[in-house]
Design an enzyme around this catalytic site. Structure first.
Site, PDB file in Angstrom:
ATOM      1  N   PHE A 122       0.859  -1.177   0.000  1.00 56.10           N
ATOM      2  CA  PHE A 122       0.000   0.000   0.000  1.00 56.10           C
ATOM      3  C   PHE A 122       0.899   1.231   0.000  1.00 56.10           C
ATOM      4  CE2 PHE A 122      -2.681   3.137   2.415  1.00 56.10           C
ATOM      5  CZ  PHE A 122      -3.699   3.232   1.488  1.00 56.10           C
ATOM      6  N   ALA A 123       0.582   2.197  -0.875  1.00 56.32           N
ATOM      7  CA  ALA A 123       1.468   3.358  -1.003  1.00 56.32           C
ATOM      8  C   ALA A 123       0.684   4.650  -0.829  1.00 56.32           C
ATOM      9  CB  ALA A 123       2.163   3.329  -2.360  1.00 56.32           C
ATOM     10  N   GLU A 126       4.566   9.964   1.365  1.00 57.49           N
ATOM     11  CA  GLU A 126       5.510  10.650   0.477  1.00 57.49           C
ATOM     12  C   GLU A 126       6.507  11.422   1.335  1.00 57.49           C
ATOM     13  OE1 GLU A 126       3.404  13.075  -2.295  1.00 57.49           O
ATOM     14  OE2 GLU A 126       2.271  11.387  -3.107  1.00 57.49           O
ATOM     15  N   ARG A 242      -4.893  -1.912  11.074  1.00 54.44           N
ATOM     16  CA  ARG A 242      -4.204  -1.550  12.325  1.00 54.44           C
ATOM     17  C   ARG A 242      -4.200  -2.672  13.362  1.00 54.44           C
ATOM     18  NH1 ARG A 242      -6.043   4.741  11.897  1.00 54.44           N
ATOM     19  NH2 ARG A 242      -4.175   5.412  10.769  1.00 54.44           N
ATOM     20  N   ILE A 337      16.658  -7.288  31.345  1.00 55.63           N
ATOM     21  CA  ILE A 337      16.789  -8.550  32.082  1.00 55.63           C
ATOM     22  C   ILE A 337      18.011  -9.336  31.589  1.00 55.63           C
ATOM     23  CG2 ILE A 337      15.712 -10.830  32.391  1.00 55.63           C
ATOM     24  CD1 ILE A 337      13.022  -9.267  32.642  1.00 55.63           C
ATOM     25  N   GLY A 339      20.621  -7.933  30.646  1.00 54.69           N
ATOM     26  CA  GLY A 339      21.804  -7.177  31.043  1.00 54.69           C
ATOM     27  C   GLY A 339      22.729  -6.939  29.856  1.00 54.69           C
ATOM     28  N   GLU A 363       1.642   3.003   9.845  1.00 63.95           N
ATOM     29  CA  GLU A 363       0.174   2.946   9.751  1.00 63.95           C
ATOM     30  C   GLU A 363      -0.467   3.966  10.704  1.00 63.95           C
ATOM     31  OE1 GLU A 363      -1.777  -0.771   9.049  1.00 63.95           O
ATOM     32  OE2 GLU A 363       0.072  -1.628   8.268  1.00 63.95           O
ATOM     33  N   GLY A 364       0.163   5.117  10.767  1.00 66.20           N
ATOM     34  CA  GLY A 364      -0.288   6.192  11.641  1.00 66.20           C
ATOM     35  C   GLY A 364       0.486   6.169  12.935  1.00 66.20           C
TER      36      GLY A 364
END
Lengths: 383, 261
Positions: A122-123, A126, A242, A337, A339, A363-364
Site C-alpha cells: 500500500f502506497a 511521500e 491496524r 533482564i 543485562g 500505519e499512523g
C-alpha cells in the site's frame, strides 16, 4: 488465557506457530543481519495458505477476517517481526481491493494474493506527506482510457518485492482531501520504477523502498471505487489493518518475554537464578500482564470489526496504539533482564527491541491514533 | 499410481523419559506424533502422486487416538485413511504387526507401491516394513535414499548402505522403506488441514480382516521383552584442566602412556 478461538482459528494459530518455530526462528538473525528479503520463507507461508486467511473463499482464501489475520501475524512475529511483515503488509495492500474493488478487480488480483503467488503493498506516504496525508503530491491525470501518474512514494513496505500496489494519488488537487483516488498498479508497468532501498533500525528482513512514477500509464479499469474516494479508501483500510500492526507488536513482545523468562531461569548471579530475585520477577509479571491486556484488546477489536460493526476506527486505533506502546516497553525490559548480554547482537532480544519501535510509527503514528480516538470520543458525545 | 503408506504414531521423542524404577517409557503427558521416519515416506508418496497422479492410502495399526496421525497425513496430501484398531491387536510384536498390516493391505487389494519409514523412533527395530513385504510375498528394498526411476512395472532406486549406496532395480508391486536423505517433508497447508478434519477415516477391526486370530496381538507375538534398561554410563573419561600449554603437555603424556612402544 483462553480466547475461545474456533477450530479453524486454532488451526491457523498452530500452523503459524509451527512455521515460526521451525522455519523462521532459526533464520531470523541471519535475515536481520543481511537485510535480505526472506523469499524462501514467503514461499513456505504461501504453500501453507496463510496468505489467504483473511480473503474470501470464492477468491481462493480461507474466508477468515481481521482476527484470523491477527492470529497469524502474532504467531509469526514471535519469531521475527520483519519476516511476518511480508504477510501483514500484503494484507495492507490488499484491503483496498477487498473493500472497494469491483468483482472484476477482485477476480483479477485476489486469487494470486491469497495463494501467496503475488505480494501486495500500500502506497500513501511521500517525503512531505506522512501524518499529513492530505498533502500528497503524486498526481493522476485522466487521459482517455487511462490515468497518467507522476510522483514519488516513500518508505513503502514490500516495495520492489510486491507485484501489486494500491497507490493513493491526487486526481483533483483543487478539492484537497476529496480529490484523492486509489489505483491498482502492477510491477513492470511502464513508467513505474523503484528508488532507494532503505536501511532501517529494525524489521530489516522487510523491504522498504521508494516508488517512482514517471508518466506511468494506468488503465481506467484500475481505479478503485471512484474518483475522490482516496482518503475514505485509506481510512477504511487502516481501520482493518491496524489490528494487524497491533498483533505484530504483541507477537514481538511475547517473543521477547519468552526469551527473558528462559534467560532469567538459567542466568545465575549471587549463587542463584536471577528469576528468584523479586526485582526480576516484578518486571516479568508486568511484562506478561501488559502483553495479555494488549492481546485481549486486539482480539476484542478484531471480533468487533469482523462482526460488521460500523464505527471501528476508535477500537482499531486503540488496539494499535496500546499494543505497540506495550511492545516497546516490554522489549526494552527484556534487554534489561538480559543485562550486558541483551545489548549484544549475538543474543536475540536487542532485535526484538529494534523491531518493536516501528509499530509505534507506521500505519499512523501513535499520536495520530490518539487523534483518531479523541475525535471519535467527541463525535460520540455529540450524538 | 496406487500407493499405500504405513505409518505409526509414536511419543514425541524429544519428550520421552524413562521411569527409573520400572525401566519403561513414561507415556503420560507425552505428545503423540507421526513417527519421524514415516514423514519421509508420506512426502515421497505425495511427490510421486504429484508426478504421476494416482491415490495414496495411509494405514496405521494402533489405538483409536492414532486417528490423529492419519488426519495429519491426510492434511499433507494423502487421499484415504484406514485405522486398523482392535483390542485383539494389543501387545503385537513386529511379527504380529506386520502380519496384521499385510492382512489389511490384502483387503485393500491392488497397489503399485508400499512405502514405510525405515524404522519407528520408539521401538527402533526396522522390522515391520520388511515383515509386511515378506507376508505379502513382494520384493522389498530397505533404506531407500532416492527413487531414480519408476514406472508401472519397475523402479530403480538408490539404497543407503554403510559406506555409500547401492543402485537396485526392482519390479513392482514392491515395498520400500525410506531414510531421511530421500526428501525434505513439507509442512501441512491450511486447506489440507481443513479437508483432513472433515475426511472420513475408516476403522477396520480384527473381524473385518481375513486373518488367523491366533497370529494377532500378544498371542501371535513370539517376542518377549524381558527387561528394558538404560545402558550404564561409560567410565574412565579424564578431564584435563589448567592453562592450555600445561594441558597440552598433560594430554601428550596421557596419550603416550596408551601407545604401544
Amino acid at each position: 488465557m483462553d480466547y475461545l478461538l474456533n477450530e479453524q482459528q486454532v488451526m491457523i494459530r498452530d500452523l503459524a506457530r509451527q512455521i515460526a518455530k521451525e522455519k523462521i526462528a532459526p533464520v531470523a538473525a541471519e535475515y536481520d543481519e543481511k537485510e535480505e528479503f526472506p523469499w524462501p520463507i514467503v514461499k513456505l507461508l504461501a504453500d501453507s495458505d496463510l496468505f489467504g486467511v483473511y480473503i474470501e473463499e470464492k477468491y481462493g482464501g480461507i474466508g477468515g477476517g481481521v482476527l484470523e489475520l491477527a492470529i497469524c501475524t502474532e504467531e509469526l512475529s514471535k519469531a521475527c517481526g520483519g519476516i511476518s511483515l511480508s504477510l501483514a503488509a500484503t494484507a495492507l495492500g490488499t484491503y483496498p481491493i477487498i473493500l472497494f474493488g469491483n468483482d472484476e478487480q477482485k477476480q483479477k488480483y485476489l486469487p494470486d494474493i491469497a495463494k501467496g503467488r503475488k505480494l501486495a503493498a500500500f502506497a500513501i506516504t511521500e517525503p512531505e506527506a506522512g501524518s499529513d496525508a492530505g498533502s500528497i503530491k503524486t498526481t493522476a491525470k485522466k487521459e482517455g482510457d487511462h490515468y497518467i501518474l507522476n510522483g514519488t512514494k516513500q518508505w513503502i513496505t514490500n516495495g520492489g518485492e510486491a507485484e501489486v500496489y494500491t497507490v493513493v494519488a491526487m486526481t483533483d488537487k483543487s478539492k484537497g482531501a476529496r480529490g484523492a483516488s486509489v489505483f491498482i498498479l502492477e510491477k513492470g508497468m511502464k513508467g513505474f520504477t523503484f528508488g532507494k532501498k532503505e536501511k532501517k533500525l529494525g524489521i530489516r528482513a522487510s523491504a522498504t523502498r521508494e516508488l517512482i512514477f514517471t508518466d506511468c500509464k494506468v488503465p481506467k479499469a484500475n481505479l478503485l471505487g471512484k474518483e475522490g474516494l482516496g482518503f475514505i479508501v485509506a481510512m477504511k483500510t487502516f481501520d482493518k489493518s491496524r489490528p494487524g500492526v497491533a498483533a505484530q507488536a504483541v507477537g514481538i513482545a511475547q517473543g521477547a518475554l519468552d526469551f527473558a523468562v528462559d534467560y532469567a531461569k538459567n542466568r545465575r548471579q549471587f549463587g542463584q537464578a536471577i528469576s528468584s530475585f523479586q526485582g526480576i520477577q516484578f518486571m516479568l509479571a508486568d511484562m506478561a500482564t501488559q502483553i495479555e491486556a494488549a492481546r485481549a484488546l486486539i482480539y476484542s477489536a478484531c471480533r468487533m470489526i469482523d462482526s460488521g460493526a460500523k464505527d471501528i476506527s476508535k477500537i482499531s486505533a486503540m488496539a494499535k496504539m496500546f499494543a505497540s506502546d506495550v511492545a516497546v516497553k516490554v522489549t526494552i525490559d527484556a534487554v534489561q533482564i538480559f543485562g550486558g548480554y541483551g545489548y549484544m547482537r549475538d543474543y536475540p532480544v536487542e532485535k526484538f527491541m529494534r523491531d518493536a519501535k516501528i509499530t509505534q510509527i507506521y500505519e499512523g503514528t501513535n499520536q495520530i491514533q490518539r487523534n483518531v480516538i479523541a475525535q471519535a470520543l467527541i463525535k460520540e458525545s455529540l450524538k | 499410481m496406487k500407493i499405500i503408506v504405513c505409518i505409526k504414531q509414536v511419543p514425541n521423542s524429544a519428550d520421552v523419559k524413562i521411569d527409573p524404577k520400572t525401566n519403561t517409557l513414561i507415556r503420560e503427558g507425552v505428545e503423540s506424533v507421526i513417527n519421524p521416519f514415516d514423514t519421509y515416506a508420506i512426502e515421497e508418496a505425495v511427490r510421486l502422486k504429484e508426478r504421476f497422479a494416482g491415490t495414496i492410502t495411509i494405514i496405521t495399526m494402533g489405538p483409536p487416538q492414532a486417528e490423529a496421525a492419519l488426519r495429519e497425513a491426510l492434511s499433507l496430501g494423502c487421499d484415504e485413511a484406514i485405522l486398523i484398531s482392535d483390542r485383539a491387536f494389543a501387545g503385537s510384536d513386529t511379527w504380529a504387526t506386520s502380519y496384521t498390516l499385510s492382512s489389511a493391505i490384502k483387503k485393500i487389494g491392488s497397489y503399485d507401491l508400499i512405502l514405510c519409514g525405515k524404522q519407528a523412533s520408539d521401538g527402533d527395530t526396522a522390522q515391520v516394513g520388511p515383515g509386511v513385504a515378506t507376508h505379502l510375498d513382494i520384493p522389498q528394498v530397505t533404506y531407500v535414499k532416492k527413487i531414480e526411476e519408476i514406472n508401472g512395472e519397475k523402479a530403480r532406486v538408490e539404497r543407503l548402505v554403510e559406506d555409500g549406496y547401492e543402485i537396485v532395480e526392482v519390479s513392482l508391486p514392491c515395498l520400500f522403506t525410506v531414510v531421511k536423505e530421500i526428501n525434505v517433508p513439507r509442512l501441512p497447508s491450511l486447506k489440507g488441514k481443513i479437508k483432513a478434519k472433515a475426511a472420513k477415516v475408516a476403522v477396520w477391526n480384527a473381524a473385518s480382516l481375513e486373518c488367523d486370530p491366533k497370529r494377532l496381538g500378544l498371542e501371535g507375538s513370539p517376542t518377549k521383552v524381558m527387561k528394558i534398561f538404560n545402558p550404564p554410563p561409560r567410565k574412565g573419561a579424564v578431564k584435563i584442566t589448567g592453562e592450555p600449554e600445561e594441558a597440552v603437555d598433560k594430554l601428550i603424556e596421557l596419550l603416550g602412556k596408551d601407545l604401544p612402544r
